[in-house]
Design an enzyme around this catalytic site. Sequence first.
Site, short mmCIF file in Angstrom:
data_model
loop_
_atom_site.label_atom_id
_atom_site.label_comp_id
_atom_site.label_asym_id
_atom_site.label_seq_id
_atom_site.Cartn_x
_atom_site.Cartn_y
_atom_site.Cartn_z
N LYS A 13 0.71 -1.28 -0.06
CA LYS A 13 0.33 0.05 -0.01
C LYS A 13 0.96 1.30 -0.14
CE LYS A 13 -2.00 -1.32 3.72
NZ LYS A 13 -1.53 -2.46 4.11
N ARG A 88 -10.16 0.79 8.32
CA ARG A 88 -9.63 -0.42 8.53
C ARG A 88 -10.73 -1.41 9.20
NH1 ARG A 88 -4.04 0.51 8.81
NH2 ARG A 88 -2.82 -1.36 9.30
N ARG A 127 11.74 -5.67 4.90
CA ARG A 127 11.47 -4.12 4.96
C ARG A 127 12.42 -3.29 5.78
NH1 ARG A 127 5.58 -1.95 5.66
NH2 ARG A 127 5.68 -3.11 7.46
N ARG A 160 11.08 -1.49 11.17
CA ARG A 160 10.09 -1.07 11.70
C ARG A 160 9.67 -2.02 13.05
NH1 ARG A 160 4.60 0.15 8.21
NH2 ARG A 160 3.66 -1.15 9.51
N ARG A 171 -0.58 -8.59 13.70
CA ARG A 171 -1.18 -7.70 12.47
C ARG A 171 -1.88 -8.39 11.54
NH1 ARG A 171 3.99 -5.40 10.81
NH2 ARG A 171 2.88 -4.18 9.17
P1 AP5 Z 1 4.60 -1.59 2.04
O1 AP5 Z 1 4.32 -0.53 0.70
O2 AP5 Z 1 5.43 -1.11 3.24
O3 AP5 Z 1 3.30 -2.28 2.65
P2 AP5 Z 1 2.15 -1.99 2.98
O4 AP5 Z 1 0.91 -2.61 2.58
O5 AP5 Z 1 2.08 -0.35 3.40
O6 AP5 Z 1 2.38 -2.76 4.69
P3 AP5 Z 1 2.21 -2.20 6.22
O7 AP5 Z 1 2.98 -2.98 7.00
O8 AP5 Z 1 2.70 -0.49 6.16
O9 AP5 Z 1 0.68 -2.22 6.44
P4 AP5 Z 1 -0.13 -2.12 7.58
O10 AP5 Z 1 -1.42 -2.01 7.20
O11 AP5 Z 1 0.12 -3.26 8.56
O12 AP5 Z 1 0.62 -1.05 8.33
P5 AP5 Z 1 0.25 0.57 8.76
O13 AP5 Z 1 1.45 1.52 8.82
O14 AP5 Z 1 -0.94 1.13 7.90
O15 AP5 Z 1 5.72 -2.76 1.26
C1 AP5 Z 1 6.08 -3.81 2.18
C2 AP5 Z 1 7.55 -4.11 1.71
O16 AP5 Z 1 7.52 -4.56 0.77
C3 AP5 Z 1 8.53 -2.81 1.53
O17 AP5 Z 1 9.80 -3.29 1.85
C4 AP5 Z 1 8.43 -2.57 0.29
O18 AP5 Z 1 9.67 -2.30 -0.44
C5 AP5 Z 1 8.24 -4.00 -0.51
N1 AP5 Z 1 7.14 -3.93 -1.51
C6 AP5 Z 1 6.14 -3.52 -1.75
N2 AP5 Z 1 5.65 -3.66 -2.95
C7 AP5 Z 1 6.40 -4.36 -3.73
C8 AP5 Z 1 6.34 -4.80 -4.77
N3 AP5 Z 1 5.43 -4.64 -5.63
N4 AP5 Z 1 7.39 -5.93 -5.49
C9 AP5 Z 1 8.32 -6.22 -4.39
N5 AP5 Z 1 8.46 -5.51 -3.32
C10 AP5 Z 1 7.53 -4.64 -2.79
O19 AP5 Z 1 -0.40 0.56 10.38
C11 AP5 Z 1 0.45 0.45 11.06
C12 AP5 Z 1 -0.27 0.38 12.60
O20 AP5 Z 1 -0.97 1.50 12.83
C13 AP5 Z 1 -1.24 -0.73 12.70
O21 AP5 Z 1 -0.81 -1.91 13.01
C14 AP5 Z 1 -2.14 -0.01 14.03
O22 AP5 Z 1 -1.59 -0.32 15.12
C15 AP5 Z 1 -2.03 1.32 13.36
N6 AP5 Z 1 -3.02 1.77 12.69
C16 AP5 Z 1 -2.78 2.53 11.28
N7 AP5 Z 1 -4.08 2.69 10.65
C17 AP5 Z 1 -5.04 2.47 11.48
C18 AP5 Z 1 -6.41 2.47 11.66
N8 AP5 Z 1 -6.94 3.15 10.45
N9 AP5 Z 1 -7.25 2.31 12.70
C19 AP5 Z 1 -6.43 1.74 13.74
N10 AP5 Z 1 -5.29 1.58 13.80
C20 AP5 Z 1 -4.29 2.12 12.75
MG MG Z 2 2.41 0.85 4.79
#
Ligand code: AP5
Ligand code: MG
Length: 233
Positions: A13, A88, A127, A160, A171
């Site tokens: 994402k 979410r 990552r 992270r 997660r």
């Molecule tokens: P990346 O793009 O970082 O993946 P992502 O889908 O963004 O994964 P996240 O781990 O950030 O998602 P998440 O939903 O768990 O965390 P968030 O920060 O939103 O890619 C991952 C890796 O793969 C990278 O190394 C990249 O280089 C590689 N990659 C990507 N695409 C690729 C491709 N096509 N080919 C090859 N390699 C690739 O949330 C974190 C925390 O915040 C949550 O756990 C929660 O505690 C809180 N939180 C956030 N939003 C809310 C909400 N709305 N409600 C409640 N709590 C929330």
């Molecule tokens: Mg992310």
Amino acid sequence: MRLILLGPPGAGKGVIAKLLSEKLSLPHISTGDILRRAINEETPLGRDAKACVESGGLLSNEIMISLIKERLSATDCERGFILDGFPRTLNQAKALSNMEAASGVAPGIAINLDAPREVLISRLSGRRVCPSCQALYHVENMPPRKEGICDGCGSQIVIREDDQESVVKERLLRYEEEVKSLFEFYKERNLLKEVNSNMEPEKVLKNILKVIDDSYQVQTGDRLNQSGKLYCC
Ligand code: AP5
Ligand code: MG
């Protein structure tokens, strides 16, 4: 244009939202990045969020909805936005939909990015992130030019806190618990689009632009030209 990126941890994402943001000149709003920045800066929000984010839990709907309400009211969101990490939960999706209805704008399209579980795990375990500018890297797939250093701002890149194996499991579990009702909400409204993210980012981007073009044509009669700008047909 309002785009909502759904998908499990590691689906890409963040990577795709950045590419879309550059292509469409729309702000990329990542709730995870907002929370991590608040944690680093030790703001009141950061102090409240730290334990929950680092253990893989979800913050309350109340906190997240008011955070997003405020962010989406900023002037840079007038032309639209790319949401990453919100909504979410079903309650968050309903709140976003109410915000859109209150502003009299068409509902955003929800794009679900997905990849097999083993790909998600390998992406998360490799990552690296820049704590200063939030740039994303992967030790194998997307390494920085100089090992351990952010290409953009020169800071040292880090793992992270929530990418430890046990937290990743938590997660993924939390994601599975919430995602069904979220999908149903967008499916019922014919707003859910599926995109395979198990391919190079540029290919994923191309497929998303096609999905957006098709959906917007149906919704508004507008189409995207090749540089990603909307034009009327
Ligand atoms: P990346 O793009 O970082 O993946 P992502 O889908 O963004 O994964 P996240 O781990 O950030 O998602 P998440 O939903 O768990 O965390 P968030 O920060 O939103 O890619 C991952 C890796 O793969 C990278 O190394 C990249 O280089 C590689 N990659 C990507 N695409 C690729 C491709 N096509 N080919 C090859 N390699 C690739 O949330 C974190 C925390 O915040 C949550 O756990 C929660 O505690 C809180 N939180 C956030 N939003 C809310 C909400 N709305 N409600 C409640 N709590 C929330
Ligand atoms: Mg992310």
